[in-house]
Design a protein around this motif. Sequence first.
Motif, PDB file in Angstrom:
ATOM      1  N   ALA A   1       0.840  -1.206   0.000  1.00 42.98           N
ATOM      2  CA  ALA A   1       0.000   0.000   0.000  1.00 42.98           C
ATOM      3  C   ALA A   1       0.871   1.249   0.000  1.00 42.98           C
ATOM      4  O   ALA A   1       0.614   2.198  -0.753  1.00 42.98           O
ATOM      5  N   LEU A   2       1.936   1.246   0.838  1.00 41.58           N
ATOM      6  CA  LEU A   2       2.820   2.412   0.904  1.00 41.58           C
ATOM      7  C   LEU A   2       3.501   2.652  -0.439  1.00 41.58           C
ATOM      8  O   LEU A   2       3.638   3.786  -0.893  1.00 41.58           O
ATOM      9  N   TYR A   3       3.922   1.540  -1.088  1.00 43.24           N
ATOM     10  CA  TYR A   3       4.546   1.660  -2.409  1.00 43.24           C
ATOM     11  C   TYR A   3       3.570   2.317  -3.384  1.00 43.24           C
ATOM     12  O   TYR A   3       3.904   3.260  -4.106  1.00 43.24           O
ATOM     13  N   MET A   4       2.333   1.811  -3.383  1.00 44.27           N
ATOM     14  CA  MET A   4       1.346   2.358  -4.317  1.00 44.27           C
ATOM     15  C   MET A   4       1.055   3.829  -4.025  1.00 44.27           C
ATOM     16  O   MET A   4       0.925   4.639  -4.931  1.00 44.27           O
ATOM     17  N   ILE A   5       0.955   4.160  -2.732  1.00 44.41           N
ATOM     18  CA  ILE A   5       0.604   5.534  -2.370  1.00 44.41           C
ATOM     19  C   ILE A   5       1.712   6.516  -2.749  1.00 44.41           C
ATOM     20  O   ILE A   5       1.461   7.587  -3.289  1.00 44.41           O
ATOM     21  N   PHE A   6       2.984   6.104  -2.503  1.00 47.40           N
ATOM     22  CA  PHE A   6       4.061   7.077  -2.682  1.00 47.40           C
ATOM     23  C   PHE A   6       4.775   6.967  -4.031  1.00 47.40           C
ATOM     24  O   PHE A   6       5.438   7.908  -4.458  1.00 47.40           O
ATOM     25  N   VAL A   7       4.663   5.797  -4.719  1.00 49.27           N
ATOM     26  CA  VAL A   7       5.404   5.635  -5.963  1.00 49.27           C
ATOM     27  C   VAL A   7       4.478   5.404  -7.147  1.00 49.27           C
ATOM     28  O   VAL A   7       4.548   6.111  -8.153  1.00 49.27           O
ATOM     29  N   TYR A   8       3.562   4.455  -7.002  1.00 42.38           N
ATOM     30  CA  TYR A   8       2.770   4.010  -8.145  1.00 42.38           C
ATOM     31  C   TYR A   8       1.748   5.046  -8.593  1.00 42.38           C
ATOM     32  O   TYR A   8       1.663   5.407  -9.767  1.00 42.38           O
ATOM     33  N   VAL A   9       0.977   5.558  -7.642  1.00 37.83           N
ATOM     34  CA  VAL A   9      -0.157   6.390  -8.034  1.00 37.83           C
ATOM     35  C   VAL A   9       0.327   7.770  -8.502  1.00 37.83           C
ATOM     36  O   VAL A   9       1.254   8.339  -7.922  1.00 37.83           O
ATOM     37  N   PRO A  10      -0.232   8.288  -9.624  1.00 34.59           N
ATOM     38  CA  PRO A  10       0.203   9.605 -10.101  1.00 34.59           C
ATOM     39  C   PRO A  10      -0.271  10.721  -9.162  1.00 34.59           C
ATOM     40  O   PRO A  10      -1.273  10.574  -8.475  1.00 34.59           O
ATOM     41  N   THR A  11       0.488  11.811  -9.181  1.00 36.04           N
ATOM     42  CA  THR A  11       0.118  12.958  -8.340  1.00 36.04           C
ATOM     43  C   THR A  11      -1.132  13.622  -8.906  1.00 36.04           C
ATOM     44  O   THR A  11      -1.242  13.833 -10.108  1.00 36.04           O
ATOM     45  N   GLU A  12      -2.046  13.929  -8.019  1.00 35.77           N
ATOM     46  CA  GLU A  12      -3.310  14.523  -8.463  1.00 35.77           C
ATOM     47  C   GLU A  12      -3.062  15.940  -9.002  1.00 35.77           C
ATOM     48  O   GLU A  12      -2.237  16.684  -8.470  1.00 35.77           O
ATOM     49  N   ALA A  13      -3.774  16.296 -10.096  1.00 40.06           N
ATOM     50  CA  ALA A  13      -3.442  17.518 -10.829  1.00 40.06           C
ATOM     51  C   ALA A  13      -3.684  18.802 -10.032  1.00 40.06           C
ATOM     52  O   ALA A  13      -2.850  19.701 -10.026  1.00 40.06           O
ATOM     53  N   ASN A  14      -4.819  18.887  -9.344  1.00 42.24           N
ATOM     54  CA  ASN A  14      -5.163  20.151  -8.690  1.00 42.24           C
ATOM     55  C   ASN A  14      -4.496  20.351  -7.344  1.00 42.24           C
ATOM     56  O   ASN A  14      -3.986  21.423  -7.045  1.00 42.24           O
ATOM     57  N   MET A  15      -4.533  19.304  -6.520  1.00 43.90           N
ATOM     58  CA  MET A  15      -4.072  19.479  -5.143  1.00 43.90           C
ATOM     59  C   MET A  15      -2.591  19.178  -4.981  1.00 43.90           C
ATOM     60  O   MET A  15      -1.994  19.561  -3.986  1.00 43.90           O
ATOM     61  N   GLY A  16      -2.013  18.447  -5.939  1.00 41.38           N
ATOM     62  CA  GLY A  16      -0.610  18.098  -5.827  1.00 41.38           C
ATOM     63  C   GLY A  16      -0.391  16.956  -4.856  1.00 41.38           C
ATOM     64  O   GLY A  16      -1.284  16.136  -4.628  1.00 41.38           O
ATOM     65  N   VAL A  17       0.797  16.949  -4.265  1.00 37.06           N
ATOM     66  CA  VAL A  17       1.248  15.789  -3.503  1.00 37.06           C
ATOM     67  C   VAL A  17       0.423  15.573  -2.221  1.00 37.06           C
ATOM     68  O   VAL A  17       0.296  14.461  -1.735  1.00 37.06           O
ATOM     69  N   VAL A  18      -0.161  16.635  -1.722  1.00 36.24           N
ATOM     70  CA  VAL A  18      -0.933  16.539  -0.475  1.00 36.24           C
ATOM     71  C   VAL A  18      -2.092  15.560  -0.617  1.00 36.24           C
ATOM     72  O   VAL A  18      -2.539  14.956   0.355  1.00 36.24           O
ATOM     73  N   GLN A  19      -2.576  15.422  -1.853  1.00 26.99           N
ATOM     74  CA  GLN A  19      -3.749  14.583  -2.077  1.00 26.99           C
ATOM     75  C   GLN A  19      -3.475  13.144  -1.649  1.00 26.99           C
ATOM     76  O   GLN A  19      -4.395  12.387  -1.375  1.00 26.99           O
ATOM     77  N   ARG A  20      -2.186  12.755  -1.586  1.00 29.58           N
ATOM     78  CA  ARG A  20      -1.872  11.375  -1.202  1.00 29.58           C
ATOM     79  C   ARG A  20      -2.340  11.047   0.224  1.00 29.58           C
ATOM     80  O   ARG A  20      -2.472   9.880   0.578  1.00 29.58           O
TER      81      ARG A  20
END
Lengths: 223, 222
Positions: B20-39
């Motif tokens: 899950a941590l891998y997917m959250i921090f590496v796999y999933v793309p950064t959300e366009a509007n909110m940026g990295v915080v969206q994770r």
Amino acid sequence: MNFWRKVWAITWKDIISEFRAREIIISVLVFVLLVIIIFNFAFGAGVEVIKIAAPGMLWVTFAFAGVLSLNRSFILEKEEGCLEGLMAAPISREIIYTGKTLSSLGFMLVVELIALPIFALLFNLNLLTFEIVTITFLSTLGFAACGTLFSAMAVKTKARELVLPVLFLPLVVPVIIGAVKATGMVLSGQTWAEIANWLIIIGSFDIIFLVISFWVFRFVIEE
Amino acid sequence: MNVDKLKVLTVAGCLVMIAALYMIFVYVPTEANMGVVQRIFYFHVPLAWLAFVAFFIVFICSIFFLIKKDLKWDRVASSSAEVGVIFTTLFLASGSIWAKPIWGVWWTWEPRLTAALVLWIIYIAYLLIRLYVTNKEQRARFAAVVGIAGFVDVPIVALAITLWRTEHPSPVIFEGGLAPSMLYTLLVSIAAFSILFTILLLQKLANNTLESDINKLKEKIK
């Protein structure tokens, strides 16, 4: 019919003892007056401020006054072993719950119906409308339904009068939100149709807590 | 639950959590509007969801206790309430961390936040009432009553505050508004946190059971 006669016997007992000892209504009324005066210091007497703050002041006062009078309701039963007497009487626990809820409701309503005109007078607000009285009745019913259950619980704990507010205040949040909102809307001249949603929320709280408390009260009161 | 099964569960939990941590921090793309915080979303949603599960368990076990009078149900309920309060604390905190860059404030008296706070206080009151009663039968009964009343209260609280305007991001999960990669990440994260929740619950339950066994032995010595 038999059920209500027994319920009335308990309520009547509370009314008589209140008439003789005058422990709840007068003291709570004095408390309410003091809170109103303190709010006056906190907010000042500016007309605009009062208009915005009045519904909140009113319901914070009534909620705290409710805690006080509900607490007394069972502390008095606990003293002199009255609760044991009630338990030994040949009546079901539900009757005790309903009787105590009715008397608490009655005492709180008396306090509020005296406090409302005073509040209206001191802050120059039109609080004596049928809408506000309805809101007050429905909200107080919710306070009494939920509060009687927890007040019976509180007297049996170590911390006693501390327990009721801790349990009671977070649970009656919907009633307080509804009452504050609806009172504010009435004060700003809105009609029944617009406050109906809030009355429905308070009413459903009343019904749900009457039913739940009615069912679980015997688990609270048994030794 | 024996110790071996709990060990297996713990190992499985670690593996899924790492995934899950891998997917959250590496796999999933950064959300366009909110940026990295969206994770934070991938922590926040599972925590919130499991907090509700925890309080639902408290509710069900409280009913069972009142009907069956078996203290076992009380132990499950109190364990679940403790884990639930921790998860609620964490989802309030994670929401707050998210809110600071997005809304510009740590906290706002927005309805859903307020509801979560009320929920948190109700279950803290549930844990408090347990401290105030010494007799364990009575403690279990009182706690069960609060567990039932508290849970029944939650929908009314929610109803009362949805009548207010809301600025919480509305649930996009069921409207197809979430990209597939985000949905997978969320699901894996929910799985990881669910296992974590189960482990904590079982540990706490084992702890409570031991405590009650010790108390029984103590009474025998007296």
